[in-house]
Design a protein around this motif. Sequence first.
Motif: not given
Length: 83
Positions: A1-16, A79-82, A50-56
């Motif tokens: 989980a931590k690797a994914t979260q850090e990878g997302v942030k390294a791509l300049g994206l914001k965690l929900f 992460l590479e796909v994202v 990859i799952a999308g968001g639900q409802e709102h």
Amino acid sequence: AKATQEGVKALGLKLFSERPANGVTAVYSPEGINGQDIVKLAREKFGITIAGGQEHLKGKIFRLSHMGYVDIFDILTGLEVVE
């Protein structure tokens, strides 16, 4: 989980979530990009689910799962796909 979260942030994206779960990482879609388009492209072009968001949150976030048996290759591929 931590690797994914850090990878997302390294791509300049914001965690929900301010306190992300251990089983899934939810990510805000980049400005001007519909999260559903990311989900569709990942599936159709790369064969990755990859799952999308639900409802709102539909179109606003996407979710990367790391539940069950997931190794570093799976995380890096997601992460590479994202990217």
